[in-house]
Motif scaffolding. Structure first.
Motif, PDB file in Angstrom:
ATOM      1  N   SER A 160      -6.777 -23.104 -41.471  1.00  0.00           N
ATOM      2  CA  SER A 160      -7.743 -22.649 -42.476  1.00  0.00           C
ATOM      3  C   SER A 160      -8.847 -21.836 -41.811  1.00  0.00           C
ATOM      4  CB  SER A 160      -8.355 -23.848 -43.204  1.00  0.00           C
ATOM      5  OG  SER A 160      -7.365 -24.642 -43.825  1.00  0.00           O
ATOM      6  N   ARG A 161      -9.534 -21.040 -42.622  1.00  0.00           N
ATOM      7  CA  ARG A 161     -10.601 -20.175 -42.128  1.00  0.00           C
ATOM      8  C   ARG A 161     -11.850 -20.360 -42.991  1.00  0.00           C
ATOM      9  NH1 ARG A 161      -9.234 -15.451 -39.295  1.00  0.00           N
ATOM     10  NH2 ARG A 161     -10.601 -14.215 -40.655  1.00  0.00           N
ATOM     11  N   VAL A 162     -12.986 -20.563 -42.340  1.00  0.00           N
ATOM     12  CA  VAL A 162     -14.258 -20.773 -43.033  1.00  0.00           C
ATOM     13  C   VAL A 162     -15.259 -19.737 -42.539  1.00  0.00           C
ATOM     14  CG1 VAL A 162     -16.136 -22.359 -43.541  1.00  0.00           C
ATOM     15  CG2 VAL A 162     -13.806 -23.244 -43.246  1.00  0.00           C
ATOM     16  N   ARG A 163     -15.736 -18.926 -43.452  1.00  0.00           N
ATOM     17  CA  ARG A 163     -16.749 -17.940 -43.087  1.00  0.00           C
ATOM     18  C   ARG A 163     -18.131 -18.579 -43.116  1.00  0.00           C
ATOM     19  NH1 ARG A 163     -18.676 -12.510 -46.432  1.00  0.00           N
ATOM     20  NH2 ARG A 163     -20.264 -11.861 -44.918  1.00  0.00           N
ATOM     21  N   LEU A 164     -18.854 -18.479 -42.005  1.00  0.00           N
ATOM     22  CA  LEU A 164     -20.232 -18.951 -41.942  1.00  0.00           C
ATOM     23  C   LEU A 164     -21.154 -17.741 -42.033  1.00  0.00           C
ATOM     24  CD1 LEU A 164     -20.264 -21.756 -39.204  1.00  0.00           C
ATOM     25  CD2 LEU A 164     -19.798 -21.924 -41.662  1.00  0.00           C
ATOM     26  N   ALA A 165     -21.633 -17.452 -43.232  1.00  0.00           N
ATOM     27  CA  ALA A 165     -22.577 -16.357 -43.456  1.00  0.00           C
ATOM     28  C   ALA A 165     -23.971 -16.962 -43.485  1.00  0.00           C
ATOM     29  CB  ALA A 165     -22.251 -15.626 -44.753  1.00  0.00           C
ATOM     30  N   LEU A 166     -24.410 -17.404 -42.321  1.00  0.00           N
ATOM     31  CA  LEU A 166     -25.669 -18.128 -42.159  1.00  0.00           C
ATOM     32  C   LEU A 166     -26.442 -17.567 -40.974  1.00  0.00           C
ATOM     33  CD1 LEU A 166     -24.273 -21.767 -42.492  1.00  0.00           C
ATOM     34  CD2 LEU A 166     -25.762 -20.641 -44.159  1.00  0.00           C
ATOM     35  N   PRO A 167     -27.759 -17.720 -40.970  1.00  0.00           N
ATOM     36  CA  PRO A 167     -28.543 -17.322 -39.803  1.00  0.00           C
ATOM     37  C   PRO A 167     -28.454 -18.391 -38.715  1.00  0.00           C
ATOM     38  CG  PRO A 167     -29.988 -18.298 -41.426  1.00  0.00           C
ATOM     39  CD  PRO A 167     -28.618 -18.244 -42.062  1.00  0.00           C
ATOM     40  N   PRO A 168     -28.911 -18.105 -37.502  1.00  0.00           N
ATOM     41  CA  PRO A 168     -29.033 -19.154 -36.489  1.00  0.00           C
ATOM     42  C   PRO A 168     -29.999 -20.227 -36.988  1.00  0.00           C
ATOM     43  CG  PRO A 168     -29.193 -16.987 -35.481  1.00  0.00           C
ATOM     44  CD  PRO A 168     -29.274 -16.785 -36.967  1.00  0.00           C
ATOM     45  N   HIS A 169     -29.525 -21.433 -37.180  1.00  0.00           N
ATOM     46  CA  HIS A 169     -30.310 -22.468 -37.854  1.00  0.00           C
ATOM     47  C   HIS A 169     -29.661 -23.808 -37.574  1.00  0.00           C
ATOM     48  CE1 HIS A 169     -32.181 -24.553 -41.345  1.00  0.00           C
ATOM     49  NE2 HIS A 169     -33.084 -23.594 -41.289  1.00  0.00           N
ATOM     50  N   TRP A 170     -30.429 -24.885 -37.691  1.00  0.00           N
ATOM     51  CA  TRP A 170     -29.833 -26.200 -37.429  1.00  0.00           C
ATOM     52  C   TRP A 170     -28.740 -26.521 -38.439  1.00  0.00           C
ATOM     53  CZ3 TRP A 170     -30.298 -30.434 -40.813  1.00  0.00           C
ATOM     54  CH2 TRP A 170     -31.267 -30.346 -41.808  1.00  0.00           C
ATOM     55  N   ARG A 171     -28.839 -26.026 -39.651  1.00  0.00           N
ATOM     56  CA  ARG A 171     -27.790 -26.285 -40.629  1.00  0.00           C
ATOM     57  C   ARG A 171     -26.501 -25.531 -40.260  1.00  0.00           C
ATOM     58  NH1 ARG A 171     -29.668 -29.332 -44.746  1.00  0.00           N
ATOM     59  NH2 ARG A 171     -31.870 -29.174 -45.351  1.00  0.00           N
ATOM     60  N   SER A 172     -26.638 -24.367 -39.667  1.00  0.00           N
ATOM     61  CA  SER A 172     -25.457 -23.621 -39.209  1.00  0.00           C
ATOM     62  C   SER A 172     -24.705 -24.404 -38.138  1.00  0.00           C
ATOM     63  CB  SER A 172     -25.886 -22.265 -38.648  1.00  0.00           C
ATOM     64  OG  SER A 172     -26.700 -21.561 -39.551  1.00  0.00           O
ATOM     65  N   LEU A 173     -25.442 -25.140 -37.309  1.00  0.00           N
ATOM     66  CA  LEU A 173     -24.807 -25.904 -36.239  1.00  0.00           C
ATOM     67  C   LEU A 173     -23.914 -26.995 -36.801  1.00  0.00           C
ATOM     68  CD1 LEU A 173     -27.821 -26.241 -33.763  1.00  0.00           C
ATOM     69  CD2 LEU A 173     -25.905 -24.645 -33.621  1.00  0.00           C
TER      70      LEU A 173
ATOM     71  N   THR B 183     -29.161 -24.411 -48.700  1.00  0.00           N
ATOM     72  CA  THR B 183     -30.609 -24.221 -48.779  1.00  0.00           C
ATOM     73  C   THR B 183     -31.184 -24.601 -47.423  1.00  0.00           C
ATOM     74  OG1 THR B 183     -30.587 -24.765 -51.123  1.00  0.00           O
ATOM     75  CG2 THR B 183     -32.712 -24.876 -50.001  1.00  0.00           C
ATOM     76  N   LEU B 184     -31.889 -23.678 -46.783  1.00  0.00           N
ATOM     77  CA  LEU B 184     -32.327 -23.889 -45.403  1.00  0.00           C
ATOM     78  C   LEU B 184     -33.497 -24.857 -45.272  1.00  0.00           C
ATOM     79  CD1 LEU B 184     -32.066 -20.240 -44.017  1.00  0.00           C
ATOM     80  CD2 LEU B 184     -30.343 -22.055 -43.936  1.00  0.00           C
ATOM     81  N   ALA B 185     -34.339 -24.975 -46.281  1.00  0.00           N
ATOM     82  CA  ALA B 185     -35.524 -25.828 -46.191  1.00  0.00           C
ATOM     83  C   ALA B 185     -35.131 -27.261 -45.840  1.00  0.00           C
ATOM     84  CB  ALA B 185     -36.283 -25.808 -47.514  1.00  0.00           C
TER      85      ALA B 185
ATOM     86  N   VAL C  39     -16.398 -19.835 -48.122  1.00  0.00           N
ATOM     87  CA  VAL C  39     -17.601 -19.177 -47.618  1.00  0.00           C
ATOM     88  C   VAL C  39     -18.746 -20.176 -47.660  1.00  0.00           C
ATOM     89  CG1 VAL C  39     -19.278 -17.330 -47.979  1.00  0.00           C
ATOM     90  CG2 VAL C  39     -16.846 -16.895 -48.369  1.00  0.00           C
ATOM     91  N   VAL C  40     -19.429 -20.333 -46.537  1.00  0.00           N
ATOM     92  CA  VAL C  40     -20.620 -21.185 -46.455  1.00  0.00           C
ATOM     93  C   VAL C  40     -21.795 -20.256 -46.175  1.00  0.00           C
ATOM     94  CG1 VAL C  40     -21.740 -23.116 -45.281  1.00  0.00           C
ATOM     95  CG2 VAL C  40     -19.242 -23.100 -45.558  1.00  0.00           C
ATOM     96  N   THR C  41     -22.752 -20.193 -47.099  1.00  0.00           N
ATOM     97  CA  THR C  41     -23.788 -19.171 -47.006  1.00  0.00           C
ATOM     98  C   THR C  41     -25.097 -19.636 -47.625  1.00  0.00           C
ATOM     99  OG1 THR C  41     -24.317 -16.865 -47.600  1.00  0.00           O
ATOM    100  CG2 THR C  41     -23.043 -18.133 -49.196  1.00  0.00           C
ATOM    101  N   ASP C  42     -26.188 -19.008 -47.190  1.00  0.00           N
ATOM    102  CA  ASP C  42     -27.489 -19.240 -47.827  1.00  0.00           C
ATOM    103  C   ASP C  42     -27.818 -18.118 -48.807  1.00  0.00           C
ATOM    104  OD1 ASP C  42     -27.752 -17.391 -45.673  1.00  0.00           O
ATOM    105  OD2 ASP C  42     -29.910 -17.738 -45.593  1.00  0.00           O
ATOM    106  N   ASP C  43     -26.895 -17.206 -49.016  1.00  0.00           N
ATOM    107  CA  ASP C  43     -27.082 -16.050 -49.892  1.00  0.00           C
ATOM    108  C   ASP C  43     -26.397 -16.312 -51.231  1.00  0.00           C
ATOM    109  OD1 ASP C  43     -27.151 -13.644 -51.205  1.00  0.00           O
ATOM    110  OD2 ASP C  43     -26.421 -12.452 -49.514  1.00  0.00           O
ATOM    111  N   PRO C  44     -27.150 -16.496 -52.319  1.00  0.00           N
ATOM    112  CA  PRO C  44     -26.524 -16.762 -53.618  1.00  0.00           C
ATOM    113  C   PRO C  44     -25.529 -15.694 -54.044  1.00  0.00           C
ATOM    114  CG  PRO C  44     -28.886 -17.208 -53.724  1.00  0.00           C
ATOM    115  CD  PRO C  44     -28.631 -16.532 -52.412  1.00  0.00           C
ATOM    116  N   ALA C  45     -25.776 -14.446 -53.621  1.00  0.00           N
ATOM    117  CA  ALA C  45     -24.850 -13.380 -54.003  1.00  0.00           C
ATOM    118  C   ALA C  45     -23.484 -13.584 -53.372  1.00  0.00           C
ATOM    119  CB  ALA C  45     -25.424 -12.020 -53.605  1.00  0.00           C
ATOM    120  N   LEU C  46     -23.457 -14.040 -52.122  1.00  0.00           N
ATOM    121  CA  LEU C  46     -22.180 -14.302 -51.464  1.00  0.00           C
ATOM    122  C   LEU C  46     -21.523 -15.563 -51.997  1.00  0.00           C
ATOM    123  CD1 LEU C  46     -22.826 -13.452 -47.698  1.00  0.00           C
ATOM    124  CD2 LEU C  46     -21.469 -12.170 -49.355  1.00  0.00           C
TER     125      LEU C  46
END
Length: 233
Positions: A65-78, A118-120, A101-108
């Motif tokens: 399987s393939r999972v796209r991480l469309a996230l910034p460098p962040h503890w949640r990305s880890l 949600t990064l907060a 797709v795992v992302t913090d961008d609602p559009a994606l």
């Protein structure tokens, strides 16, 4: 043979589950600016288990399987990257084809299936509307178990990461000439580089200090000294 990411995390939990393994500083202007988050190996492992259980139970993700991480460098990305590796799947760091797709961008997150992150740090639900069919990480991830058992193991030659520094499971953990117990700081803006730095530090029973955003007023010198940083990456 170098360890896999799952083996690295297991070693941290055996070594000292209460020791800080991730310290994150949010310097990006905005509502979360000034956040400092510290995760022990046990807390990091709990987040990884919850996310890995979601990947298996909700989307049947496994080796291949393939999972796209469309996230910034962040503890949640880890923890999301470690979760993907825990199920034996591939972390996709570009806009290549993916099963999730795992992302913090609602559009994606309108791409189905998707996880909206949600990064907060204290968020208990998404602050943006969650697209239909997407999982709300902040609201739903806590419902998954703190223990994880993989359905299958990846082969050493299976791809662990693609889209930035492609690597198979047998060589995804970088080998660095840092000392055991190293405390590494990075402010890299590239998620792939941060993941490599984290894996390298953890494989040496070390820890990561991650700063995101512009350098704070007065510089980072006093912060790094207070955090006991021994290596800059």
């Amino acid at each position: 043979m170098p360890p896999t990411p799952a083996e690295v995390l297991a070693a941290l939990l055996r070594s000292d589950p209460g020791r800080p393994r991730v310290t994150f500083y949010e310097d990006t202007p905005g509502p979360t600016s000034g956040e400092r988050i510290e995760l022990s190996a046990k807390v990091l492992g709990n987040w990884v288990s919850k996310a890995a259980n979601a990947l298996q139970e909700e989307w049947d993700l496994a080796p291949g399987s393939r999972v796209r991480l469309a996230l910034p460098p962040h503890w949640r990305s880890l923890y999301w990257a470690l979760a993907v590796w825990s199920v034996g799947a591939t972390v996709v760091l570009d806009d290549g084809e993916a099963d999730l797709v795992v992302t913090d961008d609602p559009a994606l997150a309108t791409t189905s299936p998707a996880v909206l992150v949600t990064l907060a740090a204290l968020a208990r639900g998404a602050t943006e509307p969650v697209p239909a069919g997407a999982m709300d990480d902040a609201k739903e991830l806590a419902t998954y178990a703190d223990q994880f058992s993989a359905w299958d193991e990846p082969a050493p030659s299976d791809p662990a990461v693609t889209g930035a520094g492609d690597a198979a499971y047998e060589d995804v953990v970088p080998q660095r000439d840092w000392g055991v117990g190293v405390r590494v700081h990075t402010a890299a803006g590239d998620l792939g580089a941060v993941l490599g730095t984290a894996l390298a530090a953890w494989s040496l029973d070390g820890s990561l200090v991650l700063s995101r955003g512009p350098e704070p007023a007065g510089g980072r010198g006093s912060r790094l000294s207070a955090e006991g940083v021994t290596q800059e990456a």
